[in-house]
Write an enzyme that holds these catalytic residues in place. Structure first.
Site, PDB file in Angstrom:
ATOM      1  N   HIS A   1       7.900 -44.600  -6.547  1.00  0.00           N
ATOM      2  CA  HIS A   1       7.027 -45.849  -6.999  1.00  0.00           C
ATOM      3  C   HIS A   1       8.296 -46.636  -7.479  1.00  0.00           C
ATOM      4  O   HIS A   1       8.661 -46.709  -8.741  1.00  0.00           O
ATOM      5  CB  HIS A   1       6.070 -45.565  -8.304  1.00  0.00           C
TER       6      HIS A   1
ATOM      7  N   HIS B   1      -2.432 -42.723 -26.188  1.00  0.00           N
ATOM      8  CA  HIS B   1      -1.538 -41.852 -24.906  1.00  0.00           C
ATOM      9  C   HIS B   1      -0.134 -42.590 -25.210  1.00  0.00           C
ATOM     10  O   HIS B   1       0.140 -43.790 -24.676  1.00  0.00           O
ATOM     11  CB  HIS B   1      -2.023 -42.241 -23.627  1.00  0.00           C
TER      12      HIS B   1
ATOM     13  N   HIS C   1       0.426 -47.517  -9.814  1.00  0.00           N
ATOM     14  CA  HIS C   1       0.211 -46.116  -9.393  1.00  0.00           C
ATOM     15  C   HIS C   1      -0.605 -45.275 -10.545  1.00  0.00           C
ATOM     16  O   HIS C   1      -0.997 -45.999 -11.495  1.00  0.00           O
ATOM     17  CB  HIS C   1       1.507 -45.201  -9.091  1.00  0.00           C
TER      18      HIS C   1
ATOM     19  N   GLU D   1      10.591 -45.502 -10.174  1.00  0.00           N
ATOM     20  CA  GLU D   1      10.524 -44.040 -10.973  1.00  0.00           C
ATOM     21  C   GLU D   1      10.535 -43.291  -9.235  1.00  0.00           C
ATOM     22  O   GLU D   1       9.677 -43.135  -8.573  1.00  0.00           O
ATOM     23  CB  GLU D   1       9.235 -43.732 -11.392  1.00  0.00           C
TER      24      GLU D   1
ATOM     25  N   HIS E   1      -0.859 -47.646 -13.861  1.00  0.00           N
ATOM     26  CA  HIS E   1       0.332 -48.238 -14.510  1.00  0.00           C
ATOM     27  C   HIS E   1       1.257 -48.952 -13.684  1.00  0.00           C
ATOM     28  O   HIS E   1       1.306 -48.722 -12.385  1.00  0.00           O
ATOM     29  CB  HIS E   1       1.221 -47.004 -14.923  1.00  0.00           C
TER      30      HIS E   1
END
Length: 430
Positions: free
Chosen positions: A358, A285, A364, A334, A328
């Site tokens: 966040h 990813h 999160h 963010e 993460h």
């Protein structure tokens, strides 16, 4: 309306033929008796590849105005330093704001959710929501504190700026340089969306690194307007944001009076649907940085004052890979918004027009439903459609305003979306 393509290009445009000087930037006598004026978005001595400035040729010098006075009406617009509330490590999410009551234009419809830094120090950013049901009439605005990145979520907007006219719709953005005068007209009767006020270095395209010369946002897809002016004698309120507060003065004419201009500091629009998404075609990813549209650099290479990132429709083809955003914790903070559709890491609760925050090192990731769906998914090629989310990401802690922490739009049960994960089926070898 017509546009000129390219981000950071040196443009030249005139509404009246012969208004632009040829071969001289500042002649003693400008054609038609126009006034030559420069607007600078960077210091005069900034390196050439970073220097932003344009020459404007206008009916009157912009210096011709009475003193400004503070606007005394109560507002929910805030500015750095953001110290009215203690910062919180808790994850926050808000429902979409309702339509405004009464007649509200773009300026009056600005509500601040969070921010960091200080415009007086030239660092940080602020995040505002806007909701308007009235066009700005005989009213013009400019922001001396920062550059404005406007992300419409509902309704089409017409920005009438000193340097030309820009029309945008949801899934497009408009970038307004610091100090540039403009008004906002509503083309559908009402509109709402998000605004990033960037106190730091002007937004630019990110470096592509190993990607090479192609990918992400293409410079040619950014469109700057051609010259437009108004020769109108009418009482006009000129509002500016300076040092965190709104100030107002009155003019007897429209300040949208630039007949011609040239330079590389200009407002522009960009259609997010033109973003050239890249990703893995084997396994694993990639980091969300592959979705960066624009970045405001800091003094630390690779660590942004603010990034503007989008999550658009795209193909997912990676094998043996958990495809949605993973669990993460990030040194960057963010602030997310959703323009349309569904975000692939949340099954519900994150609605178009809503937002989430966040802060740095706040854990999160996908909620329980999205996680289970991803585990059970067949990993054949999948096209994510009907989605457009975005993120304002910053190196600094993003501090919510008092309004953001006390509004009933704040979801009190956001943490519950991560409840229900079972313990891994694992026994320690003895």
């Amino acid at each position: 309306m017509s546009y000129q393509s390219g981000f950071g290009n040196h443009f030249a445009t005139e509404r009246v033929r012969g208004a632009l000087p040829v071969g001289r930037n500042s002649p003693q006598h400008v054609a038609f008796g126009l006034y030559a004026e420069q607007i600078s978005g960077t210091a005069f001595t900034a390196p050439r590849h970073e220097n932003r400035r344009s020459w404007l040729y206008r009916l009157r010098p912009s210096a011709a105005h009475p003193p400004f006075a503070l606007l005394d009406n109560q507002r929910l617009l805030r500015s750095g330093p953001f110290n009215e509330c203690d910062p919180t490590p808790n994850r926050l999410r808000w429902n979409p704001a309702p339509a405004p009551a009464g007649s509200v234009d773009f300026i009056d419809g600005l509500v601040t959710y969070a921010g960091n830094g200080d415009p007086a120090q030239g660092v940080g950013m602020a995040v505002h929501d806007f909701a308007a049901n009235s066009s700005m009439t005989h009213r013009v605005f400019f922001d001396a504190d920062g550059e404005l990145l406007v992300v419409p979520q509902r309704g089409r907007l017409r920005f009438v700026t000193e340097m030309g006219v820009i029309e945008v719709e949801p899934q497009m953005i408009v970038l307004i340089p610091r100090g540039l005068r403009f008004r906002v007209e509503l083309l559908d009767g009402s509109a709402s969306g998000y605004v990033c006020e960037n106190y730091g270095a002007p937004f630019r395209l990110p470096e592509l690194g190993p990607l090479g010369s192609n990918g992400l946002a293409n410079p040619r897809d950014f469109e700057a307007p051609e010259a437009y002016f108004e020769d109108i004698e009418v009482d006009t309120e000129l509002v500016q944001k300076f040092a965190g507060k709104l100030w107002s003065t009155s003019l007897k004419h429209s300040p949208i009076d630039v007949v011609a201009w040239h330079g590389n500091l200009a407002p522009c629009r960009y259609d997010l649907r033109r973003f050239n998404t890249v990703g893995s075609i084997s396994f694993d990813h990639p980091d969300p940085s592959i979705f960066t549209v624009l970045t405001s650099a800091s003094e630390t290479p690779g660590t942004a004052n603010c990034d503007f990132v989008i999550f658009p429709p795209r193909w997912l083809v990676a094998e043996n890979t958990f495809r949605p955003p993973w669990f993460h914790r990030n040194v960057m903070s963010e602030f997310m918004g959703l323009i349309t559709g569904r975000y692939d890491a949340k099954a519900g609760g994150f609605e178009p027009g809503g937002a989430s925050l966040h802060n740095q090192m706040s854990a999160h990731g996908p909620d329980v439903s999205s996680y289970r769906e991803a585990l059970e998914a067949s990993l054949r090629p999948q096209h994510l459609e009907d989605t457009m989310a975005f993120m304002f990401e910053s190196r600094w802690i993003i501090r919510p305003t008092r309004f953001a922490l006390e509004t009933p739009l704040l979801q009190p049960d956001y943490d519950r979306c991560w409840q229900g994960f079972k313990k891994a089926d694992f026994e320690l070898a003895r």
